[in-house]
Design a protein around this motif. Structure first.
Motif, PDB file in Angstrom:
ATOM      1  N   ILE A 162       0.834  -1.210   0.000  1.00  0.00           N
ATOM      2  CA  ILE A 162       0.000   0.000   0.000  1.00  0.00           C
ATOM      3  C   ILE A 162       0.869   1.261   0.000  1.00  0.00           C
ATOM      4  O   ILE A 162       0.494   2.282  -0.557  1.00  0.00           O
ATOM      5  CB  ILE A 162      -0.953   0.004   1.228  1.00  0.00           C
ATOM      6  N   LEU A 163       2.046   1.173   0.599  1.00  0.00           N
ATOM      7  CA  LEU A 163       2.948   2.331   0.633  1.00  0.00           C
ATOM      8  C   LEU A 163       3.308   2.824  -0.767  1.00  0.00           C
ATOM      9  O   LEU A 163       3.664   3.980  -0.951  1.00  0.00           O
ATOM     10  CB  LEU A 163       4.243   1.966   1.381  1.00  0.00           C
ATOM     11  N   ASP A 164       3.222   1.947  -1.771  1.00  0.00           N
ATOM     12  CA  ASP A 164       3.558   2.342  -3.143  1.00  0.00           C
ATOM     13  C   ASP A 164       2.453   3.148  -3.822  1.00  0.00           C
ATOM     14  O   ASP A 164       2.614   3.606  -4.945  1.00  0.00           O
ATOM     15  CB  ASP A 164       3.801   1.097  -4.015  1.00  0.00           C
ATOM     16  N   LEU A 193      -7.506   1.582  11.650  1.00  0.00           N
ATOM     17  CA  LEU A 193      -6.180   1.674  12.262  1.00  0.00           C
ATOM     18  C   LEU A 193      -5.360   0.428  11.949  1.00  0.00           C
ATOM     19  O   LEU A 193      -4.150   0.502  11.711  1.00  0.00           O
ATOM     20  CB  LEU A 193      -6.311   1.901  13.774  1.00  0.00           C
ATOM     21  N   GLN A 194      -6.034  -0.706  11.932  1.00  0.00           N
ATOM     22  CA  GLN A 194      -5.338  -1.952  11.558  1.00  0.00           C
ATOM     23  C   GLN A 194      -4.759  -1.827  10.147  1.00  0.00           C
ATOM     24  O   GLN A 194      -3.600  -2.167   9.893  1.00  0.00           O
ATOM     25  CB  GLN A 194      -6.313  -3.142  11.605  1.00  0.00           C
ATOM     26  N   ILE A 195      -5.586  -1.325   9.220  1.00  0.00           N
ATOM     27  CA  ILE A 195      -5.154  -1.188   7.827  1.00  0.00           C
ATOM     28  C   ILE A 195      -3.934  -0.262   7.729  1.00  0.00           C
ATOM     29  O   ILE A 195      -2.936  -0.584   7.077  1.00  0.00           O
ATOM     30  CB  ILE A 195      -6.305  -0.621   6.950  1.00  0.00           C
ATOM     31  N   LEU A 196      -4.020   0.885   8.403  1.00  0.00           N
ATOM     32  CA  LEU A 196      -2.909   1.847   8.353  1.00  0.00           C
ATOM     33  C   LEU A 196      -1.647   1.226   8.948  1.00  0.00           C
ATOM     34  O   LEU A 196      -0.554   1.310   8.373  1.00  0.00           O
ATOM     35  CB  LEU A 196      -3.280   3.121   9.127  1.00  0.00           C
ATOM     36  N   ASP A 197      -1.838   0.585  10.086  1.00  0.00           N
ATOM     37  CA  ASP A 197      -0.728   0.006  10.823  1.00  0.00           C
ATOM     38  C   ASP A 197      -0.036  -1.074   9.975  1.00  0.00           C
ATOM     39  O   ASP A 197       1.199  -1.054   9.796  1.00  0.00           O
ATOM     40  CB  ASP A 197      -1.302  -0.609  12.108  1.00  0.00           C
ATOM     41  N   LEU A 198      -0.813  -2.000   9.429  1.00  0.00           N
ATOM     42  CA  LEU A 198      -0.223  -3.069   8.622  1.00  0.00           C
ATOM     43  C   LEU A 198       0.397  -2.523   7.338  1.00  0.00           C
ATOM     44  O   LEU A 198       1.299  -3.123   6.768  1.00  0.00           O
ATOM     45  CB  LEU A 198      -1.283  -4.129   8.276  1.00  0.00           C
ATOM     46  N   SER A 199      -0.117  -1.376   6.880  1.00  0.00           N
ATOM     47  CA  SER A 199       0.452  -0.757   5.672  1.00  0.00           C
ATOM     48  C   SER A 199       1.757  -0.019   5.967  1.00  0.00           C
ATOM     49  O   SER A 199       2.416   0.471   5.055  1.00  0.00           O
ATOM     50  CB  SER A 199      -0.539   0.254   5.081  1.00  0.00           C
ATOM     51  N   HIS A 200       2.071   0.090   7.267  1.00  0.00           N
ATOM     52  CA  HIS A 200       3.233   0.863   7.722  1.00  0.00           C
ATOM     53  C   HIS A 200       3.062   2.352   7.424  1.00  0.00           C
ATOM     54  O   HIS A 200       4.022   3.055   7.119  1.00  0.00           O
ATOM     55  CB  HIS A 200       4.551   0.322   7.133  1.00  0.00           C
ATOM     56  N   ILE A 201       1.811   2.808   7.511  1.00  0.00           N
ATOM     57  CA  ILE A 201       1.512   4.239   7.388  1.00  0.00           C
ATOM     58  C   ILE A 201       1.238   4.746   8.807  1.00  0.00           C
ATOM     59  O   ILE A 201       0.469   4.119   9.543  1.00  0.00           O
ATOM     60  CB  ILE A 201       0.241   4.454   6.519  1.00  0.00           C
ATOM     61  N   PRO A 202       1.856   5.852   9.212  1.00  0.00           N
ATOM     62  CA  PRO A 202       1.585   6.368  10.562  1.00  0.00           C
ATOM     63  C   PRO A 202       0.076   6.565  10.772  1.00  0.00           C
ATOM     64  O   PRO A 202      -0.617   7.019   9.863  1.00  0.00           O
ATOM     65  CB  PRO A 202       2.325   7.698  10.594  1.00  0.00           C
ATOM     66  N   LEU A 203      -0.415   6.206  11.962  1.00  0.00           N
ATOM     67  CA  LEU A 203      -1.851   6.276  12.210  1.00  0.00           C
ATOM     68  C   LEU A 203      -2.358   7.704  12.196  1.00  0.00           C
ATOM     69  O   LEU A 203      -3.461   7.979  11.744  1.00  0.00           O
ATOM     70  CB  LEU A 203      -2.173   5.622  13.565  1.00  0.00           C
ATOM     71  N   LEU A 204      -1.541   8.624  12.696  1.00  0.00           N
ATOM     72  CA  LEU A 204      -1.960  10.020  12.746  1.00  0.00           C
ATOM     73  C   LEU A 204      -1.560  10.741  11.461  1.00  0.00           C
ATOM     74  O   LEU A 204      -0.400  10.682  11.035  1.00  0.00           O
ATOM     75  CB  LEU A 204      -1.339  10.721  13.952  1.00  0.00           C
ATOM     76  N   ALA A 205      -2.528  11.438  10.868  1.00  0.00           N
ATOM     77  CA  ALA A 205      -2.284  12.121   9.587  1.00  0.00           C
ATOM     78  C   ALA A 205      -1.105  13.081   9.686  1.00  0.00           C
ATOM     79  O   ALA A 205      -0.296  13.189   8.758  1.00  0.00           O
ATOM     80  CB  ALA A 205      -3.551  12.858   9.155  1.00  0.00           C
TER      81      ALA A 205
END
Lengths: 628, 245
Positions: free
Chosen positions: A102-104, A122-134
């Motif tokens: 997803i990072l790509d 939050l799970q999706i963001l976390d597993l994507s390695h995207i910081p949870l906070l915008a």
């Protein structure tokens, strides 16, 4: 072309239902990356078979992929087994089509269909390695967009999104993507893109707004943090529904999805105006799709998917003006193709029973009524135009037609509800059973005895409804009400024919907090997620204790958001959104509810709710005195 | 408004049975047996094949799949039977199914069965597999040396040999309702006889062919499941008489 899977054989053979993660389904879109400059990961934050059943996702997936240079792929919540493996082995979340991480991607677009999926975001963001906070996301991170019905109060999840798209997705994504390309070309950064994005109608960037709170905890002010940011966001509505893109080649999952069929959206919006219903307000005005267009869509989609079943989708299909014509066509054509027709909940009358008897086995199916409240008084309060006579007459017709099972849906905890209203639920069920014995002579009762299933859910007040100011019951009150129904049913003459189910009260209370919460709820979500909460929409994973701990640790009283009655002058967290329906109209409806006054439907008489300003739909039809 | 017409149609039309051979490979080794059935039900509709349907409120195609393939296995020899009212011809049927299909399932041939043929599932007598060890998951002993002893390890091992140079095992095993032996079970028993256990997910298995028995229980004459079918050109729907010569 088969994509190389992101997960190893070992992992895929270890998890339950690996078909959730491999993509490659019929009609999934694969594009040549060399010809793509904007990549969108479209996310439904729940498990694959739930997410794949969502029509909105299929509509937008199709719309995006029709755009040149844009490739839209799908991503769902990995189930708990894979989630644990991905965390342990540090495997980044990926999209199904390309299997790329997803990072790509340029965008991660999340559709928000119910509040209880918030921890899964939050799970999706976390597993994507995207910081949870915008605010912690770097320049090269995907832009995280939220859309769907829950964005009508985006405040509880404001901290996690870069922007929200308020309203129907068909109208503004083209502009947003064009702007993104322009910013990319100019080398303008993330913040600059967001700044310019707010110039597009329907776009809300939470970071550009400031909220302050009064001593009593209510909002003291809500305003743009700097100049050039709109103070209110008007929802987007697709006013050319018949000409809007529609998925004629929807994806066909390998594994059985919850909705394993072609879905035809016949109409958007609802003219009924039930006062508890958010969809009935936010999708105004009512717009129908052209019946000939729908016929051709049906044939085309059946041909392209090979599905065995087709169903109609809308908030109130009986109100679609060309319903008899459409059903005639489907019954005629689909039976030749051996396609089943699954009917949406229709208003029970001679017409619908006739149609249902043609497409269903009456012995195996049940009839559904949603009176929502037990007494006529309370049905007037909620503006549910279904009378006891309608229900008993409809049941009698159905029993004559061979049906033996009736399902009844009610809500407990509606505003002004008394014990008497609740007991009436049991009495109504009993009357239906009595109707069976009065209608069907003894010698014709061989097909099994009549079965009535009463289900109650707990009422959760939602933003942009006339009940948005109403206090919600506490868990104890809810359960007390459910016991009252249970005991009242036991006292009925025909109690043996009646079965009673009720929902869990904990989840309803929490849903109430998330539905009407403000920005301060973001920290609770963050905390409860860190405690391991996700898949809260699944009762086996919902853990109320974790939530209560999180509230306590954040110093937030959930009761402030649920059981407190709001003053109509209070600034509500979602007041900056203009959903078309005015606050003045909602207030008038709230007052009428307290006076037990029924409001006629849109087709009968315009109530001036405000949705006419979109310039189309039912607001511009002639009114009909005779329809109801 | 008409009732489902299938009820009327199926009594007058003479139905033909066809047997479809297909391959399942790549990423689709992760979809299960029920998913494959669902896939073909929908593919047949997309391809515009004149399938015969059961009657009633939920008409369904009359299909029979040979031997279920386990999750994670590939196959070059899967079979399914279906009934059709008219036949587009072997080549056209295969071409259409592949044109509306997905990567990972490929229809290899379509044959018309004699009217009295037993269905695919009931016909299965044996299946052939190639089995390889995943890298680093071979047993510690020299497994290629002792293969001979394998044949008597378990009932239902019809043949077992080493394929060189690919270092794979060829196994012909009893399959079907009478007795069903799986390649992993053979390897487990073999390793156990040498005091070892099979590592998790150690094997890469491809089913190469599925067989029926044209001989007797004692004197087996195995042939691919579609050996009893015939390649054919288009056949019109006919009323009331047999379409098979």
């Amino acid at each position: 072309m088969m994509s190389k899977l992101a997960l190893s054989d070992d992992i895929l053979l270890r998890v339950e239902k690996p078909a959730r993660y491999i993509g490659g389904e019929v009609n999934a879109v694969i594009k040549n990356k060399a010809e793509v400059d904007v990549r969108i990961a479209f996310c439904f934050p729940d498990v694959y078979e739930i997410g794949m059943s969502h029509l909105g996702l299929q509509i937008l997936y199709d719309m995006f992929n029709r755009m040149e240079g844009v490739w839209c792929e799908r991503v769902y919540s990995p189930w708990v087994d894979l989630d644990a493996i991905m965390r342990k082995e540090n495997i980044p979340l990926f999209a199904l089509e390309s299997q790329d991480k997803i990072l790509d991607f340029d965008f991660l677009a999340v559709t928000l269909q119910y509040e209880m999926c918030y921890t899964n975001i939050l799970q999706i963001l976390d597993l994507s390695h995207i910081p949870l906070l915008a605010k912690e996301r770097g320049e090269d991170m995907p832009i995280v967009i939220g859309g769907g019905p829950c964005t009508y109060n985006p405040e509880p999840i404001a901290d996690f999104f870069d922007l929200f798209y308020i309203g129907e997705g068909e109208t503004r994504y083209g502009e947003l993507i064009a702007l993104y390309r322009q910013c990319k070309q100019e080398g303008a950064g993330r913040k600059e893109f967001l700044k310019r994005a707010v110039g597009i109608p329907g776009i809300y960037v939470p970071a550009f707004y400031e909220v302050s709170y009064g001593e009593d905890g209510t909002i003291a002010s809500f305003r743009p943090a700097f100049e050039g940011i709109p103070a209110t966001i008007r929802k987007e509505a697709e006013m050319e529904l018949s000409h809007a893109p529609y998925p004629l080649k929807p994806i066909v999952p390998f594994m059985r999805a919850t909705q394993d069929r072609v879905v035809l959206e016949i109409m958007r919006g609802c003219m009924r105006g039930c006062r508890f219903c958010q969809a009935g307000q936010i999708y105004r005005p009512v717009r129908e799709r052209d019946v000939d267009t729908l016929k051709s869509y049906a044939l085309e989609a059946l041909k392209n998917t090979g599905q065995e079943e087709i169903s109609l989708s809308s908030l109130s299909s009986s109100d679609y003006t060309k319903l008899p014509e459409l059903l005639d066509f489907l019954i005629e054509d689909c039976s030749q193709r051996h396609v089943n027709i699954s009917l949406p909940s229709l208003r029970i009358d001679a017409f619908s029973l006739d149609v249902m008897s043609k497409v269903q086995d009456v012995k195996k199916t049940s009839l559904t009524f949603a009176p929502e409240a037990g007494s006529q008084r309370l049905r007037n309060v909620i503006n549910k135009g279904l009378t006891e006579e309608d229900i008993l007459h409809g049941s009698a017709l159905a029993f004559q037609g061979g049906w033996r099972r009736v399902k009844l849906y009610f809500m407990l905890g509606l505003p002004t509800e008394t014990n008497e209203d609740i007991v009436k639920i049991a009495e109504l069920a009993d009357q239906i059973a009595a109707t069976f014995y009065a209608t069907v002579p003894k010698e014709e009762r061989k097909g099994g005895r009549v079965q009535i299933v009463v289900s109650t859910s707990f009422f959760v007040p939602k933003p942009f409804t006339p009940f948005q100011w109403a206090p919600q019951c506490t868990k104890e009150e809810f359960l007390e009400k459910a016991y009252t129904v249970r005991n009242a049913i036991k006292e009925q003459l025909n109690q043996k024919n009646i079965k009673y189910n009720w929902h869990e009260a904990d989840v309803s209370v929490l849903e109430g907090v998330l539905a009407r919460g403000d920005r301060r709820i973001s920290q609770v979500l963050l905390k409860v997620y860190q405690k391991g909460a996700f898949y809260d929409a699944w009762s086996e994973y919902f853990n109320n204790e974790k939530w209560m701990e999180a509230f306590a640790e954040c110093g937030i009283d959930p009761g402030f958001y649920t059981s407190r009655e709001r003053d109509t002058e209070e600034i509500l967290p979602w007041d900056f959104i203009d959903c078309g329906v005015t606050k003045a109209f909602l207030k008038k409806e709230w007052e009428r509810a307290q006076r037990e006054e029924v409001t006629p439907n849109c087709r009968k008489e315009c109530q001036g709710c405000g949705a006419a300003r979109f310039g189309g739909g039912i607001c511009y039809e002639a009114h009909h005195e005779d329809s109801d | 408004m008409a009732l489902p017409v299938s009820a009327a149609a199926s009594v007058t039309k003479r139905i033909m049975k066809i047997r479809i051979k297909f391959r399942k490979y790549g990423n689709l080794k992760f979809i299960g047996h029920l998913d494959v059935q669902r896939y073909f039900q929908k593919a047949v509709r997309r391809a515009g094949i004149d399938a015969a349907y059961s009657t009633g409120f939920s008409p369904h195609q009359i299909m029979s799949f040979a031997a279920p393939l386990g999750l994670g296995l590939e196959s070059n020899g899967e079979y399914m039977d279906m009934e059709v009212n008219s036949f587009l011809g072997s080549e056209e049927t295969a071409a259409r199914l592949n044109a509306c299909g997905v990567d990972g399932i490929e229809v290899l041939s379509v044959r018309v069965l004699p009217p009295d043929a037993r269905n695919a599932m009931a016909s299965v007598a044996a299946a052939a597999y190639t089995v390889r060890f995943r890298e680093g998951r071979e047993p510690d002993f020299n497994w290629k040396e002792h293969l001979k002893e394998c044949e008597d390890l378990l009932p239902g091992i019809y043949e077992l040999k080493l394929l060189l140079p690919e270092n794979a095992l060829y196994m012909l095993l009893e399959t079907g309702s009478a007795g069903n032996l799986k390649p992993a079970a053979v390897m487990e028993a073999y390793l156990a006889a040498h005091g070892e256990t099979l590592q998790e997910n150690a094997l890469l298995i491809t089913r190469e062919e599925t067989y029926l028995n044209m001989g007797t229980q004692e004197n087996r004459q195995l042939a691919p499941l579609d050996a009893i079918g015939k390649l054919s050109g288009p056949i019109q729907a006919k009323d009331g008489e047999s379409v098979h010569d």
